[in-house]
Write a protein that holds these residues in place. Structure first.
Motif, short mmCIF file in Angstrom:
data_model
loop_
_atom_site.label_atom_id
_atom_site.label_comp_id
_atom_site.label_asym_id
_atom_site.label_seq_id
_atom_site.Cartn_x
_atom_site.Cartn_y
_atom_site.Cartn_z
N THR A 114 25.85 68.44 32.62
CA THR A 114 27.25 68.16 32.34
C THR A 114 27.58 68.40 30.87
O THR A 114 28.68 68.84 30.53
CB THR A 114 27.63 66.71 32.73
N ASN A 115 26.63 68.13 29.98
CA ASN A 115 26.85 68.39 28.56
C ASN A 115 27.03 69.89 28.33
O ASN A 115 27.90 70.31 27.55
CB ASN A 115 25.67 67.87 27.74
N THR A 116 26.23 70.69 29.02
CA THR A 116 26.34 72.15 28.89
C THR A 116 27.65 72.65 29.48
O THR A 116 28.31 73.52 28.91
CB THR A 116 25.14 72.84 29.57
N LEU A 117 28.04 72.11 30.64
CA LEU A 117 29.32 72.50 31.24
C LEU A 117 30.49 72.21 30.30
O LEU A 117 31.40 73.04 30.14
CB LEU A 117 29.54 71.73 32.55
N LEU A 118 30.47 71.04 29.66
CA LEU A 118 31.54 70.68 28.73
C LEU A 118 31.57 71.63 27.54
O LEU A 118 32.64 72.10 27.13
CB LEU A 118 31.35 69.24 28.26
N GLN B 161 19.22 61.78 36.85
CA GLN B 161 20.05 61.33 35.73
C GLN B 161 19.84 62.22 34.51
O GLN B 161 20.81 62.69 33.90
CB GLN B 161 19.72 59.88 35.38
N HIS B 162 18.59 62.45 34.13
CA HIS B 162 18.29 63.26 32.96
C HIS B 162 18.80 64.70 33.14
O HIS B 162 19.37 65.29 32.22
CB HIS B 162 16.79 63.28 32.68
N LEU B 163 18.60 65.23 34.34
CA LEU B 163 19.03 66.60 34.63
C LEU B 163 20.55 66.72 34.57
O LEU B 163 21.09 67.66 33.95
CB LEU B 163 18.53 67.02 36.01
N LEU B 164 21.25 65.78 35.17
CA LEU B 164 22.72 65.84 35.20
C LEU B 164 23.32 65.62 33.83
O LEU B 164 24.37 66.18 33.51
CB LEU B 164 23.27 64.83 36.21
N HIS B 165 22.69 64.80 33.00
CA HIS B 165 23.19 64.60 31.64
C HIS B 165 23.14 65.92 30.87
O HIS B 165 24.10 66.29 30.18
CB HIS B 165 22.37 63.54 30.91
#
Length: 248
Positions: A139-143, A132-136
């Motif tokens: 995904t924030n960086t991808l956006l 969860q922490h990693l994906l948050h």
């Protein structure tokens, strides 16, 4: 969906050897658990892993493949909003409850990926705090990068945008040599092929790249970065919105 898998088998990679940076940054126990749910697949250039509006059945963790994410308008006009290599994954939106693809995911360089069913991934995301922490962060960086690329596409000249795209591809593949056709670059940059031809010729005349029949070699990386727009400085691995921040 046009994915054509040449091979697909359960992988038996040990933790810390998955070849995918995102998976390898998980704690060893969680990484091993994730890998046990994956299968190793081969993907080929031009294959579509997702199409906009279609269900996402699998998520992918590239090992040596490169996947281009294309926003599609009116079913035919495209613009690359991200390129994913061994540093990331394709299909993160399923963890946020989006079961339909929002972009076209096309294989830019053939190679291997670890593939997991979307259902298994969502289940792991619900239970693994480390994921969860990693994906948050991811995904924030991808956006942030997608927003920067959109701004770049509107305000920066094509030659600088092409330089930025080539440098990002170099970074994702960790290679100064790769294959990209004029047609693919036109789709990625949202321009006509003639525009790509002119921009590539300009970079070649400056002896920054060598380009022949889709085979590209970066001859002067520092020079290419100098003619690139500032967007590359922001999105490169060590940049303020680069992938390096995901793994710190």
């Amino acid at each position: 969906m046009t994915l054509n898998l040449n091979t697909a088998h359960r992988n038996n990679l040990s933790p810390q050897s998955s070849g995918n940076r995102l998976l390898s940054s998980l704690p060893e126990e969680d990484q091993g658990h994730m890998q046990a749910l994956c299968e190793l697949v081969e993907v080929e250039v031009g294959e579509a892993l997702f199409e906009p509006g279609q269900p996402i059945d699998f998520v992918y963790f590239p090992i040596d493949a490169l996947i281009s994410q294309l926003a599609v308008a009116d079913g035919r006009m495209t613009l690359e909003v991200g390129a994913v290599g061994r540093e990331g994954m394709i299909g993160t939106s399923v963890a946020l409850g989006h079961t339909l693809a929002q972009v076209r995911a096309v294989v830019q360089r053939s190679g291997q990926c670890l593939r997991m069913s979307a259902a298994d991934f969502c289940n792991e995301f619900a239970h693994l705090e480390s994921l969860q922490h990693l994906l948050h962060r991811y995904t924030n960086t991808l956006l942030a990068q997608a927003i920067q690329i959109a701004v770049c596409s509107r305000f920066h000249v094509l030659e600088a945008r092409l330089a930025r795209s080539l440098l990002i591809t170099r970074d994702r593949l960790q290679s100064e040599k790769f294959h990209m056709t004029h047609e693919f670059l036109a789709h990625a940059l949202g321009v006509r092929r003639v525009g790509v031809t002119k921009a590539a010729s300009a970079l070649q005349q400056q002896k920054l790249i060598s380009y022949s029949r889709g085979n590209i070699e970066i001859l002067d990386a520092a020079g290419l970065e100098a003619v690139s727009c500032r967007c590359y400085e922001l999105v490169k691995d060590s940049g303020s919105i680069g992938m390096g921040s995901v793994f710190t």
